[in-house]
Design a protein around this motif. Sequence first.
Motif, PDB file in Angstrom:
ATOM      1  N   CYS A 154       0.825  -1.207   0.000  1.00 21.94           N
ATOM      2  CA  CYS A 154       0.000   0.000   0.000  1.00 21.94           C
ATOM      3  C   CYS A 154       0.859   1.256   0.000  1.00 21.94           C
ATOM      4  N   LEU A 155       1.875   1.278   0.850  1.00 16.46           N
ATOM      5  CA  LEU A 155       2.771   2.431   0.938  1.00 16.46           C
ATOM      6  C   LEU A 155       3.472   2.682  -0.401  1.00 16.46           C
ATOM      7  N   ALA A 156       3.863   1.617  -1.063  1.00 13.82           N
ATOM      8  CA  ALA A 156       4.524   1.749  -2.361  1.00 13.82           C
ATOM      9  C   ALA A 156       3.584   2.367  -3.390  1.00 13.82           C
ATOM     10  N   VAL A 157       2.339   1.913  -3.412  1.00 11.53           N
ATOM     11  CA  VAL A 157       1.380   2.395  -4.416  1.00 11.53           C
ATOM     12  C   VAL A 157       1.014   3.857  -4.181  1.00 11.53           C
ATOM     13  N   VAL A 158       0.655   4.215  -2.932  1.00 12.75           N
ATOM     14  CA  VAL A 158       0.213   5.596  -2.683  1.00 12.75           C
ATOM     15  C   VAL A 158       1.348   6.582  -2.929  1.00 12.75           C
ATOM     16  N   THR A 159       2.577   6.179  -2.643  1.00 10.87           N
ATOM     17  CA  THR A 159       3.723   7.060  -2.887  1.00 10.87           C
ATOM     18  C   THR A 159       4.014   7.153  -4.378  1.00 10.87           C
ATOM     19  N   PHE A 160       3.944   6.035  -5.054  1.00 14.10           N
ATOM     20  CA  PHE A 160       4.180   6.012  -6.495  1.00 14.10           C
ATOM     21  C   PHE A 160       3.197   6.933  -7.225  1.00 14.10           C
ATOM     22  N   VAL A 161       1.946   6.895  -6.828  1.00 11.16           N
ATOM     23  CA  VAL A 161       0.908   7.694  -7.494  1.00 11.16           C
ATOM     24  C   VAL A 161       0.908   9.134  -7.011  1.00 11.16           C
ATOM     25  N   GLY A 162       1.127   9.350  -5.700  1.00 11.69           N
ATOM     26  CA  GLY A 162       0.893  10.671  -5.141  1.00 11.69           C
ATOM     27  C   GLY A 162       2.093  11.557  -4.873  1.00 11.69           C
ATOM     28  N   ALA A 163       3.312  10.993  -4.825  1.00 13.38           N
ATOM     29  CA  ALA A 163       4.485  11.805  -4.495  1.00 13.38           C
ATOM     30  C   ALA A 163       4.821  12.790  -5.612  1.00 13.38           C
ATOM     31  N   ASN A 164       5.212  13.993  -5.215  1.00  6.88           N
ATOM     32  CA  ASN A 164       5.541  15.033  -6.195  1.00  6.88           C
ATOM     33  C   ASN A 164       7.035  15.227  -6.398  1.00  6.88           C
ATOM     34  N   ASP A 165       7.838  14.785  -5.430  1.00  8.96           N
ATOM     35  CA  ASP A 165       9.275  15.031  -5.555  1.00  8.96           C
ATOM     36  C   ASP A 165      10.062  13.957  -4.805  1.00  8.96           C
ATOM     37  N   LEU A 166      11.372  14.054  -4.902  1.00 10.45           N
ATOM     38  CA  LEU A 166      12.259  13.075  -4.291  1.00 10.45           C
ATOM     39  C   LEU A 166      12.125  13.061  -2.768  1.00 10.45           C
ATOM     40  N   ALA A 167      11.964  14.244  -2.176  1.00  8.07           N
ATOM     41  CA  ALA A 167      11.876  14.329  -0.717  1.00  8.07           C
ATOM     42  C   ALA A 167      10.692  13.516  -0.190  1.00  8.07           C
ATOM     43  N   GLU A 168       9.559  13.594  -0.860  1.00  5.96           N
ATOM     44  CA  GLU A 168       8.379  12.845  -0.436  1.00  5.96           C
ATOM     45  C   GLU A 168       8.584  11.345  -0.653  1.00  5.96           C
ATOM     46  N   THR A 169       9.197  10.995  -1.758  1.00  6.34           N
ATOM     47  CA  THR A 169       9.458   9.585  -2.037  1.00  6.34           C
ATOM     48  C   THR A 169      10.437   9.013  -1.022  1.00  6.34           C
ATOM     49  N   GLU A 170      11.424   9.806  -0.638  1.00  8.57           N
ATOM     50  CA  GLU A 170      12.437   9.327   0.305  1.00  8.57           C
ATOM     51  C   GLU A 170      11.848   9.010   1.677  1.00  8.57           C
ATOM     52  N   ILE A 171      10.768   9.685   2.065  1.00  8.37           N
ATOM     53  CA  ILE A 171      10.127   9.397   3.353  1.00  8.37           C
ATOM     54  C   ILE A 171       9.627   7.957   3.374  1.00  8.37           C
ATOM     55  N   SER A 172       8.984   7.559   2.281  1.00 10.06           N
ATOM     56  CA  SER A 172       8.473   6.186   2.194  1.00 10.06           C
ATOM     57  C   SER A 172       9.609   5.189   2.025  1.00 10.06           C
ATOM     58  N   LEU A 173      10.610   5.550   1.241  1.00 18.08           N
ATOM     59  CA  LEU A 173      11.765   4.669   1.067  1.00 18.08           C
ATOM     60  C   LEU A 173      12.451   4.411   2.407  1.00 18.08           C
ATOM     61  N   LYS A 174      12.557   5.442   3.220  1.00 19.10           N
ATOM     62  CA  LYS A 174      13.198   5.303   4.527  1.00 19.10           C
ATOM     63  C   LYS A 174      12.389   4.386   5.435  1.00 19.10           C
ATOM     64  N   ALA A 175      11.048   4.562   5.419  1.00 20.10           N
ATOM     65  CA  ALA A 175      10.186   3.724   6.254  1.00 20.10           C
ATOM     66  C   ALA A 175      10.310   2.256   5.844  1.00 20.10           C
ATOM     67  N   MET A 176      10.387   2.013   4.559  1.00 26.22           N
ATOM     68  CA  MET A 176      10.540   0.639   4.069  1.00 26.22           C
ATOM     69  C   MET A 176      11.917   0.078   4.409  1.00 26.22           C
TER      70      MET A 176
END
Length: 313
Positions: A154-176
């Motif tokens: 779920c985290l992968a999908v919502v970030t893939f669809v909704g993230a606007n920049d690297l900083a937002e993507t990195e938050i999810s990458l860090k959690a994973m």
Amino acid sequence: MGKSQRRKAGGDQFDSSDADSVSSISTGLLELANDTECLNSQEFELEKYIDDLYEKRGSTREKALSGLVDAFEGHVLFKFVENKFITLLNQYINSIKRGSTKEACLASRAIGLLAITVGAENNAHEIMEESVSHLSQALISGSDARKKSSVLDCLAVVTFVGANDLAETEISLKAMWQVIYPKSGPNVGLVKKLPSTVLAVAISAWSFLLTTISGWRINPDNWKESVAFLFTLLEDNDRSVRVAAGEAIALFFELGILDLHWSDHIDIDSLNHEVLKHGMLPYMQSMKAKILAKANDLSVEAGGKGTDKKKSQ
């Protein structure tokens, strides 16, 4: 008499054509009425599912979530969720936080489907902003393998669809990554060894998001830990973990993280001089050589050798 017969024949012909037209119109109206009734029935059913998400009985919420998941998988419900996506999201998050494993897994899937349905617009970004912290907390607060796997997807999908920049993507990458490599997180002493099934899912979800960073500037020093740990997983006893780790490392090659001397994504002049002084470039080149050697060994296994045929059946 002949004229009379011709008039009668003409009249019969006209009546027949007219009847066909009326029949065609009637059929069209009937189909439209059936379609309208079907849509109204579906919307009524969906509204009932939403109401049931507020029920105290867990089995009722599970049934509602199952119905919503089936509906979203079978239809594009953009109009339906346009003004309801926050209401749905809040209830889905509540199900992840307080529900059973089954309920949490269904809710995680439902959030992913909701993000995909609203599309890569502001609504999807809002879904990501509202859900990431709760999903990240769910990853560290429980030990259930099925729930963790569903939340990771779920985290992968919502970030893939909704993230606007690297900083937002990195938050999810860090959690994973904190799931993949617990020593990188704040609660090292409280984390138990991750089941191989969850570890493989976590690496795959992390790799999925990693594919989105190719358009942004990458500092290779941020990935040293990832490269080193994933390399150790190439020796893992579980084949699914080895495959997931190998696919993640392949992405490092594709992104140019292991080829600093030619990568278009890296500006060597802008890298921190301390990083270069401590031998980051030789380190990455050394890791690349080790990985290539290991990949050669694993290629035999990928061809079917070295695997337990009884387990794969």
